[in-house]
Design an enzyme around this catalytic site. Structure first.
Site, PDB file in Angstrom:
ATOM      1  N   HIS A   1       0.871  -1.202   0.000  1.00 48.17           N
ATOM      2  CA  HIS A   1       0.000   0.000   0.000  1.00 48.17           C
ATOM      3  C   HIS A   1       0.894   1.234   0.000  1.00 48.17           C
ATOM      4  O   HIS A   1       1.500   1.573   1.011  1.00 48.17           O
ATOM      5  CB  HIS A   1      -0.911   0.009   1.248  1.00 48.17           C
TER       6      HIS A   1
ATOM      7  N   HIS B   1       1.546   5.408  -1.632  1.00 45.29           N
ATOM      8  CA  HIS B   1       1.191   6.605  -2.412  1.00 45.29           C
ATOM      9  C   HIS B   1       2.474   7.229  -2.932  1.00 45.29           C
ATOM     10  O   HIS B   1       3.315   7.662  -2.144  1.00 45.29           O
ATOM     11  CB  HIS B   1       0.463   7.633  -1.535  1.00 45.29           C
TER      12      HIS B   1
ATOM     13  N   ASN C   1      -5.140   7.414  -5.898  1.00 43.87           N
ATOM     14  CA  ASN C   1      -5.838   8.667  -5.534  1.00 43.87           C
ATOM     15  C   ASN C   1      -5.015   9.902  -5.889  1.00 43.87           C
ATOM     16  O   ASN C   1      -4.701  10.728  -5.042  1.00 43.87           O
ATOM     17  CB  ASN C   1      -6.216   8.667  -4.040  1.00 43.87           C
TER      18      ASN C   1
ATOM     19  N   LYS D   1      -9.348  -0.059  -6.009  1.00 46.18           N
ATOM     20  CA  LYS D   1      -9.375   0.575  -4.689  1.00 46.18           C
ATOM     21  C   LYS D   1     -10.717   1.234  -4.462  1.00 46.18           C
ATOM     22  O   LYS D   1     -11.194   1.998  -5.297  1.00 46.18           O
ATOM     23  CB  LYS D   1      -8.248   1.626  -4.609  1.00 46.18           C
TER      24      LYS D   1
ATOM     25  N   HIS E   1     -10.563   1.303   1.752  1.00 48.62           N
ATOM     26  CA  HIS E   1     -10.346   2.261   2.845  1.00 48.62           C
ATOM     27  C   HIS E   1     -11.561   2.104   3.752  1.00 48.62           C
ATOM     28  O   HIS E   1     -12.645   2.585   3.437  1.00 48.62           O
ATOM     29  CB  HIS E   1     -10.234   3.702   2.312  1.00 48.62           C
TER      30      HIS E   1
ATOM     31  N   HIS F   1      -4.640  -0.516   5.809  1.00 50.50           N
ATOM     32  CA  HIS F   1      -4.138   0.228   6.976  1.00 50.50           C
ATOM     33  C   HIS F   1      -5.055   0.117   8.201  1.00 50.50           C
ATOM     34  O   HIS F   1      -5.607   1.094   8.669  1.00 50.50           O
ATOM     35  CB  HIS F   1      -3.863   1.701   6.623  1.00 50.50           C
TER      36      HIS F   1
ATOM     37  N   ASP G   1       1.450   2.681   3.564  1.00 49.91           N
ATOM     38  CA  ASP G   1       0.583   3.854   3.417  1.00 49.91           C
ATOM     39  C   ASP G   1       1.418   5.132   3.487  1.00 49.91           C
ATOM     40  O   ASP G   1       0.946   6.155   3.967  1.00 49.91           O
ATOM     41  CB  ASP G   1      -0.537   3.864   4.461  1.00 49.91           C
TER      42      ASP G   1
ATOM     43  N   HIS H   1       2.884  14.718   1.829  1.00 48.51           N
ATOM     44  CA  HIS H   1       2.239  15.993   1.514  1.00 48.51           C
ATOM     45  C   HIS H   1       3.290  17.073   1.675  1.00 48.51           C
ATOM     46  O   HIS H   1       4.128  17.001   2.586  1.00 48.51           O
ATOM     47  CB  HIS H   1       1.085  16.286   2.491  1.00 48.51           C
TER      48      HIS H   1
ATOM     49  N   ALA I   1      -4.088  14.816   5.874  1.00 39.12           N
ATOM     50  CA  ALA I   1      -3.801  13.518   6.493  1.00 39.12           C
ATOM     51  C   ALA I   1      -2.772  12.772   5.662  1.00 39.12           C
ATOM     52  O   ALA I   1      -2.898  12.707   4.439  1.00 39.12           O
ATOM     53  CB  ALA I   1      -5.078  12.698   6.574  1.00 39.12           C
TER      54      ALA I   1
END
Ligand code: NCD
Ligand code: ZN
Length: 345
Positions: free
Chosen positions: A14, A16, A42, A100, A137, A175, A248, A252, A264
């Site tokens: 998992h 990003h 995403n 997802k 999620h 997660h 996860d 950012h 988040a």
């Protein structure tokens, strides 16, 4: 120097990576640690089609540093408008491995997510035909539900009916953060699995709220009480093949985290294995994820040594931005062999 810890190179189930110039940082870090990773879809413009996923995959491949082998396993973002034809295209592509499901509004870039799981039933039936897992999620978005209870209520309201209706659908509850999720997965059948992050294994909600608000420890699902963290550690180290590693890691830009309304997500890709090793001290790697997805087990090994290093305060993030990683400016006990040059003596 203590005995090195050598293991089969693990995968991140998992992750990003985001998009654009930041891929240099995110792909660079993950490729050093992992052989493969499940890439979350995403993006600001969600990865909703096989065509978009293949173009995104090319951008990821182009960002892999020379000399490293890293395979991005692509996923599609399920929306209310996903078509059966799209599932067929994804199912027939060897590079798309899963879909997802974000409940609309549950987390970062989830506004195009699913508004009612029941409306996706025909899609799920097509996914079963291709044996494609559904990655969930698992939090409700009902505003009347306290944020600390959203995972537990999701399991009761949505996951339980889904697993009852489609026992043959492979599901990864992503997660997980609660002992309720651990218990639900333990009691489930062989088609239900879960990923566990390093931050949910290492921190409880005090790390976010005691002594001031710590925006770099804010993620979704939000950190929970200590007894939940302990249940996660037990699950992760207990040998059940339906729990596996998923960082996860979710970077950012620093200004979006240190804000009146902070985003988040915790960035941990720079030191993922070192962080997991603190919990496990051995056997971080496992074949659980590869076996669940029906993918071959990795053969290459990777080593860590118990030698401290200090995580940088920040990394470059795109042309002008910066990202503050997990444990920024603090010592970590373990070092990847590949990173020994950065060890403090
Ligand atoms: C993730 C992100 O930033 O994309 N954030 C997070 O807190 N984990 C989205 C997600 O996985 O919920
Ligand atoms: Zn995520």
């Amino acid at each position: 120097m203590s005995q090195p810890l050598t293991m089969i190179r693990p995968d991140d189930w998992h992750l990003h990576l985001r998009d654009g110039p930041v891929l240099t940082t995110t792909v660079g870090h993950s490729a050093k640690q992992f052989a493969r990773a499940i890439i979350m879809p995403n993006l600001k413009k969600p990865v909703t089609t096989t065509e978009l996923a293949m173009a995104y995959r090319d951008r990821i491949l182009a960002a892999i540093p020379d000399g490293l082998a890293f395979s991005p396993l692509m996923t599609l973002y399920l929306t209310d408008d996903t078509s059966i034809e799209e599932i067929k295209r994804a199912g027939n592509s060897k590079h798309i491995v899963a879909l997802k499901l974000y409940p609309a509004g549950a987390t970062t870039n989830s506004s195009s997510g699913v508004s009612d799981i029941e409306c996706t039933y025909s899609i799920l039936e097509e996914m079963i035909e291709f044996n494609m897992p559904l990655l969930i999620h698992g939090e409700v978005t009902d505003p009347s539900i306290d944020i600390f209870d959203r995972e537990k209520i999701f399991i009761e309201r949505h996951l339980e009916p889904l697993t009852r209706r489609y026992p043959e659908l492979k599901i990864v509850l992503e997660h997980i953060t609660t002992h309720d999720a651990v218990a639900y997965v333990e009691e489930g059948n062989s088609t239900l699995a879960a990923t566990i992050t390093p931050h949910h294994l290492l921190l409880n909600r005090n790390a976010m709220l005691v002594g001031g608000i710590h925006p770099h420890h804010y993620c979704l699902p939000v950190l929970k009480r200590e007894r939940h963290r302990q249940a996660l550690v037990k699950a992760a180290t207990g040998g059940n093949p339906r729990f596996f590693l998923g960082t996860d890691s979710a970077p950012h830009e620093i200004a979006s985290k240190e804000s009146g309304c902070g985003c988040a997500g915790i960035y941990s890709a720079h030191a993922a294995l070192e962080l997991y090793t603190e919990i496990f001290e051995a056997a971080v790697a496992s074949f659980h994820g590869a076996d669940f997805y029906g993918l071959p087990r990795n053969k290459e090994t990777i080593s860590l040594v118990k030698r401290p290093w200090v995580s940088p305060e920040s990394y470059q993030f795109g042309e002008e931005g910066t990202v503050r990683p997990f444990r920024a400016g603090e010592a970590l006990d373990w070092t990847l062999y590949a990173n020994l040059h950065r060890t403090i003596q």
